[in-house]
Structures are given as structure tokens and as C-alpha cells.
Design a protein around this motif. Sequence first.
Motif, PDB file in Angstrom:
ATOM      1  N   GLU A  32     -20.259  -9.641  60.636  1.00 34.80           N
ATOM      2  CA  GLU A  32     -19.171  -9.802  61.595  1.00 34.80           C
ATOM      3  C   GLU A  32     -19.491 -10.924  62.560  1.00 34.80           C
ATOM      4  OE1 GLU A  32     -18.965  -6.050  63.627  1.00 34.80           O
ATOM      5  OE2 GLU A  32     -21.004  -6.191  64.381  1.00 34.80           O
ATOM      6  N   ILE A  50     -18.967 -11.855  66.668  1.00 32.36           N
ATOM      7  CA  ILE A  50     -18.543 -11.509  68.025  1.00 32.36           C
ATOM      8  C   ILE A  50     -18.850 -12.753  68.855  1.00 32.36           C
ATOM      9  CG2 ILE A  50     -18.760  -9.921  69.967  1.00 32.36           C
ATOM     10  CD1 ILE A  50     -19.989  -7.888  68.033  1.00 32.36           C
ATOM     11  N   ASP A  63     -24.694  -9.546  68.426  1.00 34.80           N
ATOM     12  CA  ASP A  63     -24.567  -8.313  67.657  1.00 34.80           C
ATOM     13  C   ASP A  63     -23.925  -7.228  68.522  1.00 34.80           C
ATOM     14  OD1 ASP A  63     -26.542  -7.331  69.349  1.00 34.80           O
ATOM     15  OD2 ASP A  63     -28.129  -7.409  67.845  1.00 34.80           O
ATOM     16  N   HIS A  64     -23.866  -5.998  68.008  1.00 38.78           N
ATOM     17  CA  HIS A  64     -23.172  -4.924  68.730  1.00 38.78           C
ATOM     18  C   HIS A  64     -23.910  -4.497  70.000  1.00 38.78           C
ATOM     19  CE1 HIS A  64     -26.076  -2.766  66.221  1.00 38.78           C
ATOM     20  NE2 HIS A  64     -26.016  -1.795  67.110  1.00 38.78           N
ATOM     21  N   ASN A  65     -25.159  -4.940  70.163  1.00 43.35           N
ATOM     22  CA  ASN A  65     -25.891  -4.682  71.411  1.00 43.35           C
ATOM     23  C   ASN A  65     -25.768  -5.831  72.401  1.00 43.35           C
ATOM     24  OD1 ASN A  65     -27.047  -2.096  70.809  1.00 43.35           O
ATOM     25  ND2 ASN A  65     -28.470  -3.123  69.406  1.00 43.35           N
ATOM     26  N   TYR A  83     -16.627  -2.093  69.699  1.00 45.73           N
ATOM     27  CA  TYR A  83     -17.790  -1.824  70.549  1.00 45.73           C
ATOM     28  C   TYR A  83     -17.458  -1.878  72.046  1.00 45.73           C
ATOM     29  CZ  TYR A  83     -19.765  -3.256  66.064  1.00 45.73           C
ATOM     30  OH  TYR A  83     -20.044  -3.394  64.718  1.00 45.73           O
ATOM     31  N   HIS A  99     -12.555  -9.409  73.848  1.00 41.24           N
ATOM     32  CA  HIS A  99     -13.654  -9.773  72.958  1.00 41.24           C
ATOM     33  C   HIS A  99     -13.094 -10.253  71.625  1.00 41.24           C
ATOM     34  CE1 HIS A  99     -16.300  -7.660  75.775  1.00 41.24           C
ATOM     35  NE2 HIS A  99     -15.423  -6.664  75.739  1.00 41.24           N
ATOM     36  N   HIS A 136     -13.488 -10.665  67.718  1.00 40.08           N
ATOM     37  CA  HIS A 136     -14.241  -9.934  66.696  1.00 40.08           C
ATOM     38  C   HIS A 136     -13.659 -10.224  65.315  1.00 40.08           C
ATOM     39  CE1 HIS A 136     -15.296  -6.193  64.337  1.00 40.08           C
ATOM     40  NE2 HIS A 136     -16.481  -6.612  64.737  1.00 40.08           N
ATOM     41  N   ARG A 157     -14.379  -9.545  61.128  1.00 41.00           N
ATOM     42  CA  ARG A 157     -15.134  -8.833  60.099  1.00 41.00           C
ATOM     43  C   ARG A 157     -15.209  -9.690  58.838  1.00 41.00           C
ATOM     44  NH1 ARG A 157     -15.997  -3.482  61.210  1.00 41.00           N
ATOM     45  NH2 ARG A 157     -14.664  -2.474  62.768  1.00 41.00           N
TER      46      ARG A 157
END
Length: 266
Positions: free
Chosen positions: A82, A84, A99-101, A227, A239, A241, A243
Motif C-alpha cells: 500500500e 500512505i 507504514d501503518h505505524n 488506520y 490521509h 491511501h 492499495r
Amino acid sequence: MKEIYRKTSIFSFIGGTGLTLYCILYYFIWYEGFSLNGDVLFELGIIGVFSLGAGVYFKKAYEKLIDHPVVDSEIDVENIGELILKRVPSLLPKLYNVDHNGQPLFQIKPAKGQFRNGLLLFQSFEKGMLFPVNYDIAALDGSILATFQIKNNVKQFTLTLKKPDGTVIGRYIQQLSKSAMKNRGTLYHADGLVWRQLEAKNMAGDIDVLDERGSRTASYRYGLFPYATLPAFQSTAHHEHVRFGAQISSEEKLAYVMIFFFWLDG
């Protein structure tokens, strides 16, 4: 995201402080009365206060985030599922894919050595207006994953993706006359054969890119972000995003990085 919030805080404090000092000078030098030119002083003061408030807000935001383990600089594009994309506050355009963090995976920035990079301070030049602009897709240690060029000849945008050695991977062409209302264009292989057709479904920019078998290779939905409740992303509302399909190659992912940078960056 922690670094992005930190820089946003710094830029906001600098902007707010600068406007505050200007308001003070304006009051003692040019101010004649509220009915004459007080509106300028009032508007600049409000913007300055909001900028200082944003500085405090984002300072608290980055102080609350924890430091996650540093991602290996030898990024494997094939394993990235993905995008972001987050713009980094800086004088020149620069984006991180996180990343998702909220940890940066790689960066997109103007290629070094362009004598016209200084003009990229003005957003109108970032998309190839008047002269082609080259960007690097680079790992965090600075090693180049790919480069791409954006060129605007008034009639069409041409985006060219290259390997670090200069070998052309593909080209994306978007006719201005056909994309005035919503983005649409064609991605070609280096030999000129059609690779993918891309077209936004609506004004918001929602898009699905399909391969020859009808399988999804990339998708984007405006305003949908899985997220949003995680700590790294709670301090900002919007955000970007994208995929990726599990079946696509690293080169196709890099092509989508180029195209969605062009579409989504301001």
C-alpha cells in the motif's frame, strides 16, 4: 509521522512568530486606523495566532508518538502492499511513504543536480510547468530505487519512469483536454505497448486499476483510510491511501508511486 509532525510544528512556529513580528512593525509604521487599513493588521494577526496554535498542537502530537524500530534501509518494493503518502514540511517538495505505524518506508524528492530546483519553491513548477522536473524514489539511506520525470507541454502531461541506470521502465500520458474534470490517462511500457488504462470514477478521484484478467492492481478511495484511529494518524484529518494488488510487479508498483504522486500531491 513523528518527524513530519515535528517539522510541521517548527514551520508553524516560525510562520506564526514571523507574522507576529510583522504585525508589530505594521502597527507602528503603516497603521493609520482600523477603518483605513486595520483589516490587514487584523487578518495577519489571526493567521499568526492560528499558526502559533498549530505549532503547539503538532508539538504535542509528535511528543506523544513512540519510536518504532527503524525500517531496514534496503527496502523491498515487491513486499509493499500500500501507499500512505505524507508530505513533509520543507522548502522543496518531499513526500514519505509511511507504514501503518507512521514509520517512513521510502521518500520522493527532487533529484539532485537540477539547477532549476530552486523554482520548486513555487508549487506551480512542481508538475513540470515550463520545464521538466525530475524526482527520485529513494530509500531512507538515499539509495535510488527509481527516478521519474514530469513534463507539461500545455497539451499533455508526460511522466517517464526510469531505473537508477537510466533505463526507461514506462511512460504515463495524460491529455489535458480529456482530464480537466477528473484524472484519466494511459500507462505504457517502454516499448510503447499499453500497460494500464487509468481513469478516476468521479470528481473525488476514486479509482480502480484492473489488469487483463480483470483483477485489481491498484485502488484509491477518497476519504477512506483504515488506520485513522491509530495514534500516528489521529492528529490530521485527511490521509492518502492506495492499495496494491498482490500480483503486481515491483516495476508496476513504482509506476503507481509516480502516478499517484502526480495525482495526490496537492
